[in-house]
Write a protein that holds these residues in place. Sequence first.
Motif, PDB file in Angstrom:
ATOM      1  N   GLU B 141       0.829  -1.196   0.000  1.00  0.00           N
ATOM      2  CA  GLU B 141       0.000   0.000   0.000  1.00  0.00           C
ATOM      3  C   GLU B 141       0.865   1.249   0.000  1.00  0.00           C
ATOM      4  N   ALA B 142       1.948   1.192   0.773  1.00  0.00           N
ATOM      5  CA  ALA B 142       2.760   2.392   0.956  1.00  0.00           C
ATOM      6  C   ALA B 142       3.391   2.829  -0.359  1.00  0.00           C
ATOM      7  N   VAL B 145       1.654   5.697  -2.592  1.00  0.00           N
ATOM      8  CA  VAL B 145       1.659   7.137  -2.342  1.00  0.00           C
ATOM      9  C   VAL B 145       2.776   7.852  -3.109  1.00  0.00           C
ATOM     10  N   TYR B 148       2.059   7.736  -6.809  1.00  0.00           N
ATOM     11  CA  TYR B 148       0.954   8.639  -7.105  1.00  0.00           C
ATOM     12  C   TYR B 148       1.454  10.087  -7.188  1.00  0.00           C
ATOM     13  N   LEU B 149       2.303  10.450  -6.245  1.00  0.00           N
ATOM     14  CA  LEU B 149       2.833  11.815  -6.259  1.00  0.00           C
ATOM     15  C   LEU B 149       3.737  12.031  -7.471  1.00  0.00           C
ATOM     16  N   GLY B 152       1.363  12.318 -10.502  1.00  0.00           N
ATOM     17  CA  GLY B 152       0.524  13.502 -10.433  1.00  0.00           C
ATOM     18  C   GLY B 152       1.317  14.795 -10.379  1.00  0.00           C
ATOM     19  N   ILE B 160      -3.166  14.158 -13.604  1.00  0.00           N
ATOM     20  CA  ILE B 160      -3.970  14.006 -12.393  1.00  0.00           C
ATOM     21  C   ILE B 160      -4.979  12.874 -12.556  1.00  0.00           C
ATOM     22  N   ILE B 164      -4.836   9.477 -10.215  1.00  0.00           N
ATOM     23  CA  ILE B 164      -5.959   9.018  -9.387  1.00  0.00           C
ATOM     24  C   ILE B 164      -6.441   7.650  -9.837  1.00  0.00           C
ATOM     25  N   PHE B 167      -4.092   5.064  -8.554  1.00  0.00           N
ATOM     26  CA  PHE B 167      -4.235   4.861  -7.112  1.00  0.00           C
ATOM     27  C   PHE B 167      -5.491   4.056  -6.796  1.00  0.00           C
ATOM     28  N   LEU B 168      -6.603   4.467  -7.381  1.00  0.00           N
ATOM     29  CA  LEU B 168      -7.864   3.826  -7.021  1.00  0.00           C
ATOM     30  C   LEU B 168      -7.934   2.377  -7.510  1.00  0.00           C
ATOM     31  N   MET B 171      -5.732   0.371  -5.217  1.00  0.00           N
ATOM     32  CA  MET B 171      -6.265   0.276  -3.866  1.00  0.00           C
ATOM     33  C   MET B 171      -7.505  -0.606  -3.831  1.00  0.00           C
ATOM     34  N   ALA B 172      -8.303  -0.527  -4.888  1.00  0.00           N
ATOM     35  CA  ALA B 172      -9.481  -1.389  -4.938  1.00  0.00           C
ATOM     36  C   ALA B 172      -9.055  -2.848  -4.922  1.00  0.00           C
TER      37      ALA B 172
END
Lengths: 496, 514
Positions: B141-142, B145, B148-149, B152, B160, B164, B167-168, B171-172
């Motif tokens: 998970e970590a 981030v 993503y940064l 983005g 962007i 997103i 990420f989604l 994460m899903a």
Amino acid sequence: MIGQEVLPTPALVFEPVLPELVLVAFAIAGLLYEALAKRSEPILHLSIGLSGVLLAAATTLPLWSWDGAATVLGGTVSADRFAVLARLLLLVVAALGLLLAYQYFARSGDERKGEFTPLLLFATSGMTLIVAAADLIVTFLALEILSLSLYVLTGLTGRRAANEASMKYFLLGAFSSAFFLYGVAMAYGATGTTKIGAMALALTGSGGTQSLALLGFALLAVGFGFKVSAAPFHMWTPDVYQGAPTPVTAYMSAATKIAAFAALIRVLDVAFQALAWDWAPVVWGLAAVSIVLGSILAIAQTNVKRMLAYSSIAHAGFILTGLTAAGAVGIRSAVFYLVAYAAMTVGAFGTVMLVSGRGEERTRIADYAGLARTSPLSAALMTLFLLSLAGIPPTAGFIAKVNVFSAAIGAGYWGLVLLGVVMSVAAAFFYLRVIVVMYMQEPEEVSASSMAPDGEVLVGRGAGAVLVVPAAATLVLGVFPGVIVAVIEKASVLRW
Amino acid sequence: VNKLLTLTTFLPLLGALMVLAGGRGLKDEAARWVALGASLVTFIVSLIVLGRFDPSASEPFQMVEQAHWVQSIGLTYTVGVDGVSIWMLLLTTFLFPVSILASWTVTKDVRRFMAAMLVLETAVIGTFVALDLLLFFLFFEALLVPMYLLIGGWGGQRRIYAAIKFFLFTMAGSAFLLLGILFLYSKGGAVSFRYDALLGVAGGLPATTGRWLFLAFFVAFAVKVPLVPLHTWLPDAHTEAPTAGSVLLAALLLKVGTYGLIRFNLVFFPEASKYFATFVGVIAVIGIIYGAVNALIQTDIKRLVAYSSVSHLGFVVLGLFAFTQQGVTGGVLQMVNHGLATGALFLLVGMVYERTHTRDLGEMGGLAAGMPWLMGAFLFTVFASAGLPGLNGFVGEFLVIIGTFAVSNWFGALAATAVVLAAIYLLWSYQRMAFGRVREEHRLLPDVNLREVVILAPVLALLLVFGVAPKLLTDRIDPAAEAVIARVAPDPQHTTDVGSPVRNSILALPAGEP
């Protein structure tokens, strides 16, 4: 008949309620100071408040090794470690709230209200009492003390939004209090007592009055559902969180949840423990609805405070998820979640206050555009708190979620956990959106009023320093949750 | 005493903290050097790890470190490497300094960029060495981030949206992974998240439960790999990410998915793996062909390489789910090879883009005339990626194909077509880029500079070395692959029981604290 007692009076042992007595005494002192001084000094109010909180904490600590009776004052107040831990948490939150509010009023230009500190102390005394209440009457009294103080705190600045929020909070709150009281009456009818411990004993034995007890529980659940802002009793939360002055929101979002959940835990895991099979589905339902509604409605928000309000509804659902597991396992997971949530929500609202500059300016998500450039520190803080709220490791929010989920799975509710993890993804979307705005968009024209001479958005050094506490807690609990888990372990046994 | 793996994992994080601690006082140039230095030291330490790794050792996991972390829930800090993860580790530590050097041209928020890169390195290494499922999940998970940064913050036009979506999607998928892990954990009495403990738990589950859990784990890793139809985040993320982001996404983050399949799906749920093998094989083949066909029709060179990843990774998964020695070894080999070759392709695309400022194949042409060295390197990499014998792509592909043929002629034949398709889209796109009439504005483009030579030389050298001497890799992969096969398909007829104590012990961690 001299020498014979007509009414048996219980032995008066005051140590377990000393924290409340201290808080109330300092609140009264604050009121007197405001009334008698020609021109009250804010810094003196702050010192009165902080000394009250500190002294209350000092009187709480010895209770950790309390070896007297499990309940005192005629069985109305418990003296267990659970109450001690909850009290300490509440006092930390209260101290943070006082410090944030001091900064807020220093910058907002609102007329100083001397009643602020006493009211916050009164509210805190109600909260610290409710976590120890061993009698539903005391629970109700404490609930009213904290609620009435909060209604006033919400509307204290006299802004239109604040007044509206206060009125709404008051009306709906009064309504829920009525439900709660009615629930107490039903529970009394079922068990013949309002004492939590005695109710547990009565319910273990009897069979005939169970339906009445369940009705009582349902009504109590409505009352608690309102206080912890669990859906479908959450209607007030967005308006109040948005309308209240930001430090008040920071304080009450964390403290009310801790207090109300602590009281709810006593009701679930002591009074109604014999009916665990019956209340678990109710808790399940409240949890599911809260998680879904909170997470989905938050997506549509354009105001940060309102978004965080909906997120607090979802978090109430996650805490309830942990509580579906009856007994110590559920309590442990819920208490850890409360600690983590307190840190991240105080932190998040505190950062909102930082960004606002003064008063209630700049609380739209769009106002956060390019914050990473104009104020890297606030952006970093906000990111940390948002990631924790979203449950991304290595933050407190992640460990907290793992805890409640594993408690619920252990109790067999993996469907609820599935819902929880899926909604966590939906929730990640709106937390991320703020991060996107902060880091990936260019800053808008920043209004001149909130700019410091060097062009950086005004970051109150003091308020920034206050936020070190929740930020550190969020990180430390995420990386070394062991530091508090041992304490929670000891505090998760309720004595009655 | 022996903390080499911990050192490797957290050295980059230390570097990130140094970069951040420097604050505004730290000049951009200094931040770059600190980041490069940290990643190089990490690479050197990981070489020591490789040196200490003993391919003939009887225990599968080596250099194991164990410590309690959160005793109350049974979370431990357990790390170790086997023949699969050692190469993933090396690939990671090798590609990070390369990517950081390739990011020398980043000028926006350099300190934050470098810090994000180094945090990402720690997270990626962590996923490859973690031997505690919650610890693995934590790193898994970590790593979202910082990635993503990176996408983005430093990406292209639609960065962007891409960030997103990335990420989604991930994460899903990982939501199901968490659910699966927690389920196993509670079945085991809620005492431990350790790999060997949960392996034992998984072995004792009824077949149906095992199948559901297989799916929960599978979804998470299938998003990461990505397998069709869960791949749609990939073209966007790869295309929009900055060069270093694309390199790391393709070379490493996708491998986290296939690594998870090997480490968890195959070993934990052998019965379910066989049950779903045909299903997985079918979507892998669909991915291979779908990715290749999509790559054929792209005009954006970065998107083309992205779709080629979908195709290549389908190949890896097909190999893994053939449950043959060649298939699994070939799959792992392909993971390394794809990481190097596609990483190199993204590096080269980035270099071309920095010169031409376009990624559209229609707006390029004749570049080989002005930049012979750069386009030469490009051609070399294209050959490697297409699986030309003598270069690294060939051996892995070959092993996967024979491994698959041993099980099913159909799957083998379909997999083989992908090799042909890869040659077509790669060479065709190279032709459109390098040959033909050169455009006026591209006439005077500079050829490779010294920094780019330093970036490309080691990667291209490895493409050749692993092509000529794949034994370097397979010596260490083989025992690990055998252990996996022993678990899933103890004999070719797939009949003997899979949970026998002997088999279990092969994968067990050494006894001891905790």
